[in-house]
Design an enzyme around this catalytic site. Structure first.
Site, PDB file in Angstrom:
ATOM      1  N   ASP A  92       1.364 -11.347   6.837  1.00 38.17           N
ATOM      2  CA  ASP A  92       2.244 -10.488   5.674  1.00 38.17           C
ATOM      3  C   ASP A  92       3.357  -9.959   6.188  1.00 38.17           C
ATOM      4  O   ASP A  92       4.048  -9.342   5.555  1.00 38.17           O
ATOM      5  CB  ASP A  92       1.190  -9.457   5.417  1.00 38.17           C
ATOM      6  N   ASN A  93       3.897 -10.496   7.447  1.00 37.42           N
ATOM      7  CA  ASN A  93       4.967  -9.719   7.983  1.00 37.42           C
ATOM      8  C   ASN A  93       6.114 -10.907   8.304  1.00 37.42           C
ATOM      9  O   ASN A  93       7.196 -10.675   9.110  1.00 37.42           O
ATOM     10  CB  ASN A  93       5.016  -8.796   9.252  1.00 37.42           C
TER      11      ASN A  93
ATOM     12  N   GLY B 212       0.712  -1.209   0.012  1.00 39.07           N
ATOM     13  CA  GLY B 212      -0.114   0.041   0.039  1.00 39.07           C
ATOM     14  C   GLY B 212       0.751   1.305  -0.081  1.00 39.07           C
ATOM     15  O   GLY B 212       0.420   2.441  -0.412  1.00 39.07           O
ATOM     16  N   ARG B 213       1.955   1.195   0.379  1.00 36.89           N
ATOM     17  CA  ARG B 213       2.992   2.561   0.248  1.00 36.89           C
ATOM     18  C   ARG B 213       4.411   1.767  -0.060  1.00 36.89           C
ATOM     19  O   ARG B 213       5.327   2.564   0.292  1.00 36.89           O
ATOM     20  CB  ARG B 213       2.964   2.993   1.890  1.00 36.89           C
TER      21      ARG B 213
ATOM     22  N   ASP C 168       9.699  -5.606   8.327  1.00 37.14           N
ATOM     23  CA  ASP C 168       8.703  -4.628   8.644  1.00 37.14           C
ATOM     24  C   ASP C 168       8.891  -4.230  10.229  1.00 37.14           C
ATOM     25  O   ASP C 168       8.275  -4.796  11.093  1.00 37.14           O
ATOM     26  CB  ASP C 168       7.182  -5.134   8.439  1.00 37.14           C
TER      27      ASP C 168
ATOM     28  N   LYS D  32       9.809   2.364   0.626  1.00 34.18           N
ATOM     29  CA  LYS D  32       8.609   2.341   1.598  1.00 34.18           C
ATOM     30  C   LYS D  32       8.338   3.781   1.873  1.00 34.18           C
ATOM     31  O   LYS D  32       9.218   4.447   2.224  1.00 34.18           O
ATOM     32  CB  LYS D  32       9.219   1.609   2.661  1.00 34.18           C
TER      33      LYS D  32
ATOM     34  N   ARG E 222      14.565  -0.079   1.298  1.00 34.61           N
ATOM     35  CA  ARG E 222      14.973  -1.309   1.928  1.00 34.61           C
ATOM     36  C   ARG E 222      15.244  -2.468   0.926  1.00 34.61           C
ATOM     37  O   ARG E 222      15.353  -2.626  -0.053  1.00 34.61           O
ATOM     38  CB  ARG E 222      13.611  -2.060   2.225  1.00 34.61           C
TER      39      ARG E 222
ATOM     40  N   GLY F 137      -0.231   6.333   1.411  1.00 33.74           N
ATOM     41  CA  GLY F 137       1.048   5.637   0.717  1.00 33.74           C
ATOM     42  C   GLY F 137       2.285   6.323   1.346  1.00 33.74           C
ATOM     43  O   GLY F 137       3.417   5.887   0.592  1.00 33.74           O
TER      44      GLY F 137
ATOM     45  N   ARG G 291       6.165 -13.085   1.092  1.00 34.79           N
ATOM     46  CA  ARG G 291       5.653 -13.378   2.605  1.00 34.79           C
ATOM     47  C   ARG G 291       4.694 -14.605   2.679  1.00 34.79           C
ATOM     48  O   ARG G 291       4.177 -15.263   1.421  1.00 34.79           O
ATOM     49  CB  ARG G 291       4.996 -12.095   2.997  1.00 34.79           C
TER      50      ARG G 291
END
Length: 513
Positions: free
Chosen positions: A257-258, A95-96, A267, A116, A179, A129, A186
């Site tokens: 998702d992490n 999303g961002r 994250d 990110k 990053r 975002g 994931r």
């Protein structure tokens, strides 16, 4: 005659974009008005085989701010789903964030380069975002500290201020983080396609992850490839969580998702390091029920792996679902013993205890069980007396150097009989080869027990100063300290101390979304 460098800034070779069509949305970062460097990781750039001086110049600034898409990049937002605090969201996605592309290091390791905070994507779900300076610098600081501690992690190549003001609970200066990761696949990536019954995409994902992260499984075929992947991911996650526990790290938001398939920490949102030892410690402002408390992390890892196993069932056995469940369950049920083995070895090293060949599951009367009890009894002492986890282990080596009071003074006076009894058990477990050997044991303990961690009050002070009035001096000082965590330095003595009650009372971390 122009002298401009015309070679690509990044030698991109974008495997995910090339091979995984249908698993992402092509997208470009938003332009920003006034980018400026917060920090560029020159050493990381060099280790990746990049032209660090050029990347850290004005040319690189425009690229890492998102204003210029570099040659060879294929920016994209990855699709994924996820269980967030136990509730399933069938579509999340970047999303961002944007995957800019992939590079191969001189050692042959393939790495993702991703933004990110680079603006809205098709997966933003109403968000802007963007990212603020504070959360971006938190990820930079903590990820680099984790790397220095020897823990698998994504890393940070750059942090760039955007010149924007973004709206959160109050106006904040905007920033973008770059990053670096072994990949961004994931558990939630698998869940996205499993939720849609897209078996072909699941099979492609299995092949992608095996080829990229688990080449030993390259010759495995059919059901054994999916089952082998589940075992391999479980092994890496068991080891990773044991390493987290060994430095008192609390991730804070262990949603599916992490959790990466590569086994890297990813994250760094509401993360923090525990000080006074308490397994129920929670810092995240959104973790109201303590789901992701320090002591719950192994169980949550197993829960997340169970969700991964569910996505793989059609590939384990498409014809007999009961058999697929039985095979996957056998793997998942092995997690506690596997984690315990890694956890025990992490804490043995922290206590200077040699490993044994007799390791077995908890409950058996073995040397391993005696060591397990020794570690747990020490943790109970730390808990009972509110002793700082990091210093409680680091100062234990002082006993071997004839400076026992520097260790015992951390505990209340009434703890003395318990300390004496425990230390006698501990010392009897160490090889007794004379003074030199004891000194060597102390050195070995100091090499795995950090003295400097990102203390929460120091982190907050540094981030506050960097955000307003934009002074990076505290951040730079703290980064230099925590990226050399094991070597004691007189000039950094204050940074080794636990926070005062006023500094630690009610401390909370936030996602920064």
């Amino acid at each position: 005659m122009s002298t401009a460098n015309t070679t690509p800034l990044f030698p991109f070779d974008n495997q995910f974009a090339r091979d995984m069509q249908g698993m992402f949305a092509p997208w470009e970062p938003a332009k920003v008005p006034a980018p400026r460097w917060l920090r560029f990781n020159h050493a990381l750039a060099e280790s990746m085989g990049l032209e660090a001086d050029r990347l850290g110049s004005d040319e690189g600034l425009q690229v890492l701010a998102g204003n210029v898409v570099p040659e060879g990049a294929t920016p994209l937002a990855q699709a994924y789903a996820g269980h967030q605090f136990g509730g399933f969201s069938p579509q999340l996605g970047d999303g961002r964030a944007l995957l800019l592309g992939e590079v191969v290091t001189p050692e042959g390791k393939r790495l993702d380069i991703a933004f990110k905070g680079s603006g809205r994507t098709p997966f933003s779900r109403g968000g802007d975002g963007k990212a603020a300076v504070g959360p971006v610098l938190r990820e930079y600081l903590i990820s680099e500290a984790m790397y220095a501690l020897g823990i698998p992690t994504t890393r940070t190549l750059a942090a760039v201020a955007t010149g924007e003001t973004i709206a959160r609970d109050r106006p904040l200066p905007g920033a973008i983080l770059t990053r670096v990761a072994s990949s961004h696949v994931r558990v939630g990536t698998f869940q996205f396609f499993a939720a849609r019954g897209d078996i072909d995409s699941l099979r492609k994902l299995v092949n992608f992850v095996v080829n990229r992260h688990y080449p030993a499984l390259a010759d495995a075929e059919g059901p054994e490839r999916a089952l082998g992947l589940l075992r391999a991911v479980q092994t890496r996650q068991a080891k990773l969580i044991a390493q987290w526990m060994g430095v008192a790290f609390i991730h804070g938001v262990m949603n599916t998702d992490n959790m990466t398939l590569s086994g890297e920490t990813i994250d760094y949102g509401p993360c923090a390091f525990m000080e006074a030892y308490d397994p129920q410690t929670v810092f995240s402002s959104i973790d109201h029920g303590g789901r992701y408390a320090y002591g719950n992390q192994p169980g949550i890892a197993q829960w997340n792996l169970t969700r991964l196993a569910e996505t793989l069932l059609p590939l384990i056995d498409a014809e007999d679902s009961d058999k697929a469940v039985a095979l996957a369950t056998e793997v998942i049920e092995a997690f506690p013993a596997e984690f315990d083995g890694h956890w025990l070895n992490v804490h043995r090293r922290k206590l200077g205890i040699p490993a044994t060949q007799e390791d077995g599951p908890p409950g058996q009367d073995t040397e391993a069980e005696q060591d397990r009890n020794l570690v747990n009894d020490y943790l109970q002492l730390l808990h009972r007396h509110g002793v700082d986890f990091t210093l409680g282990f680091r100062r234990l080596s002082r006993v071997l150097r004839g400076q026992s009071s520097e260790w015992s003074s951390q505990f209340a006076a009434q703890a003395e009989p318990d300390l004496q009894a425990w230390s006698q058990r501990w010392l009897s477990r160490l090889p007794s080869d004379g003074t030199v050997a004891r000194s060597e044991h102390a050195d070995a303990m100091d090499a795995v027990n950090p003295l400097y961690i990102p203390r929460n009050h120091l982190v907050e002070n540094a981030l506050d100063a960097a955000s307003d009035p934009g002074d990076m001096a505290l951040f730079e000082r703290l980064l230099a300290i925590v990226t050399r965590p094991f070597d004691e330095r007189e000039a950094d003595a204050l940074a080794a101390l636990a926070g005062t009650p006023e500094q630690t009372q009610g401390f909370r971390t936030f996602c920064g979304t």
